[in-house]
Design a protein around this motif. Structure first.
Motif, PDB file in Angstrom:
ATOM      1  N   TYR A 222     -33.243 -31.367  34.048  1.00 44.37           N
ATOM      2  CA  TYR A 222     -34.091 -30.222  33.708  1.00 44.37           C
ATOM      3  C   TYR A 222     -34.112 -29.158  34.811  1.00 44.37           C
ATOM      4  O   TYR A 222     -34.663 -28.072  34.627  1.00 44.37           O
ATOM      5  CB  TYR A 222     -35.522 -30.706  33.441  1.00 44.37           C
ATOM      6  N   ASP A 225     -32.496 -25.495  34.182  1.00 44.99           N
ATOM      7  CA  ASP A 225     -33.298 -24.663  33.271  1.00 44.99           C
ATOM      8  C   ASP A 225     -34.537 -24.112  33.981  1.00 44.99           C
ATOM      9  O   ASP A 225     -34.933 -22.959  33.756  1.00 44.99           O
ATOM     10  CB  ASP A 225     -33.731 -25.478  32.047  1.00 44.99           C
ATOM     11  N   LEU A 337     -41.030 -28.529  30.857  1.00 44.27           N
ATOM     12  CA  LEU A 337     -39.870 -29.131  31.517  1.00 44.27           C
ATOM     13  C   LEU A 337     -40.308 -29.989  32.700  1.00 44.27           C
ATOM     14  O   LEU A 337     -39.705 -31.029  32.988  1.00 44.27           O
ATOM     15  CB  LEU A 337     -38.913 -28.032  31.993  1.00 44.27           C
ATOM     16  N   LYS A 340     -41.291 -33.497  31.635  1.00 38.79           N
ATOM     17  CA  LYS A 340     -40.106 -34.328  31.390  1.00 38.79           C
ATOM     18  C   LYS A 340     -39.454 -34.714  32.717  1.00 38.79           C
ATOM     19  O   LYS A 340     -39.006 -35.848  32.900  1.00 38.79           O
ATOM     20  CB  LYS A 340     -39.108 -33.562  30.517  1.00 38.79           C
ATOM     21  N   ARG A 341     -39.427 -33.750  33.621  1.00 38.81           N
ATOM     22  CA  ARG A 341     -38.832 -33.994  34.934  1.00 38.81           C
ATOM     23  C   ARG A 341     -39.614 -35.062  35.699  1.00 38.81           C
ATOM     24  O   ARG A 341     -39.039 -35.927  36.359  1.00 38.81           O
ATOM     25  CB  ARG A 341     -38.807 -32.685  35.733  1.00 38.81           C
TER      26      ARG A 341
END
Length: 377
Positions: A222, A225, A337, A340-341
């Motif tokens: 990630y 991005d 993000l 998720k990271r």
């Protein structure tokens, strides 16, 4: 009539009691007030401490990111960080080789800038005096709901200097300040040097780190991005005021400094910039406009970006509103993000040992001590 007088007397007595209770219980009194986490970093900048400074520069953003998840009575607390250096021979002998680098500030770019400005040199490390100086010079406040902590890091005996560390810690406790000690070296050596005793007396934690350990940055799918979104985020900032342009440049400089360390540091900094703790209302129109008392009429157009200087007040308002919406959207994407990271990193960290890095020990101590004052994650 007597009944009426008696009722009035009882009502006054009741109100007086409530007022007295609220006054003596500031946590209850300020129930609607956002609390503040105040962290003073006291870093040894003598010859052998280059590794400590490098860890502080690289891991500042991860520490801030963890604090951004904190809640106190359902609200996100404010964050203020102060920075001292001590033990450096280029500092004043009269001041005990101690220097206030930054008073308490919520300007995180300023703290980053100061960390990157630190250089090491031989000297004498006086921990007791460093603690005493930070207690006396900084504005700690008297709100019992605030979390007030000192983190002092070094590698020489805690007992050096003319100020007895026990006396300094006694003063700290009177101001509700917790003392945490970070010894850079062997655990038992730190104990024999009284670093553990300092933490014990100060109600904090004794920790050790390997300041020369290479930091392991975990790369995730990630990251790229988030870096792209960070560049878009930067374009939403609109400077104003005397220091606006220089602050805007400072923001870009700290992005560059982060990149010089590692791309992952850029990612962590970007996550910070997407959080509520990263607020630049003093120089950025988008953040400033969130304050209901902010006045566009007081703006000096010569202090605005060139593309705004010829616009009317209404046009500037409309442009700020547009940038605000765009920033909010970008920040939300970064936060998604980041979640998720974080899961990805947590899984990888089980395979790596991060126990003796500055970031890890500070975060652990803050969370542990914050629970005592009803902070949660």
């Amino acid at each position: 009539m007597r009944t009426y007088v008696l009722k009035v007397f009882l009502l006054i007595h009741l109100l007086t009691g409530i007022t007295s209770y609220a006054t003596n219980n500031p946590i209850i009194k300020n129930d609607n007030k956002k609390q503040t986490v105040k962290v003073a970093l006291l870093l040894d900048t003598s010859n052998s401490m280059d590794g400590l400074i490098n860890q502080a520069k690289a891991q500042l953003w991860e520490i801030v990111n963890e604090l951004s998840y904190a809640k106190c009575r359902g609200k996100s607390p404010n964050l203020k960080i102060a920075l001292y250096e001590y033990g450096n021979s280029r500092l004043s002998v009269k001041e005990g080789y101690i220097k206030l680098v930054s008073k308490f500030t919520s300007d995180l770019d300023e703290i980053s800038e100061h960390l990157f400005s630190l250089t090491t040199n031989g000297g004498s490390e006086y921990c007791g005096q460093a603690i005493q100086t930070s207690i006396n010079e900084l504005k700690w406040g008297e709100d019992k709901g605030d979390l007030k902590m000192i983190f002092i890091a070094g590698n020489e005996p805690f007992t050096q200097g003319k100020v007895n560390f026990k006396d300094a810690i006694t003063d700290a406790k009177e101001k509700d300040i917790t003392i945490n000690t970070i010894f850079c070296g062997n655990y038992n050596q730190g104990i024999s040097g009284s670093w553990q005793q300092g933490a014990h007396l100060g109600g904090g934690d004794y920790m050790t780190i390997n300041q020369n350990k290479n930091i392991v940055h975990i790369v995730t799918p990630y990251d790229n991005d988030i870096i792209i979104l960070n560049k878009k985020l930067n374009k939403t900032y609109l400077y104003y005021g005397n220091k606006g342009a220089s602050k805007y440049e400072k923001q870009a400089k700290q992005d560059t400094n982060a990149e010089a360390l590692d791309e992952v540091v850029v990612v962590k900094r970007a996550v910070t910039k997407s959080s509520k703790l990263y607020n630049n209302a003093s120089w950025d129109l988008v953040d400033a406009s969130k304050d209901k008392n902010f006045s566009y009429k007081k703006l000096k157009k010569k202090q605005l970006p060139s593309y705004l200087q010829n616009k009317s007040t209404q046009e500037i308002k409309s442009y700020v509103k547009k940038q605000h919406a765009e920033r909010k959207e970008i920040q939300l994407k970064i936060q998604e993000l980041s979640k998720k990271r974080k899961k990805f990193v947590a899984k990888k960290q089980k395979e790596n040992n991060k126990k003796n890095e500055l970031e890890s020990v500070i975060i652990k101590a803050i969370k542990k001590q914050a629970k005592k004052k009803n902070y949660s994650w």
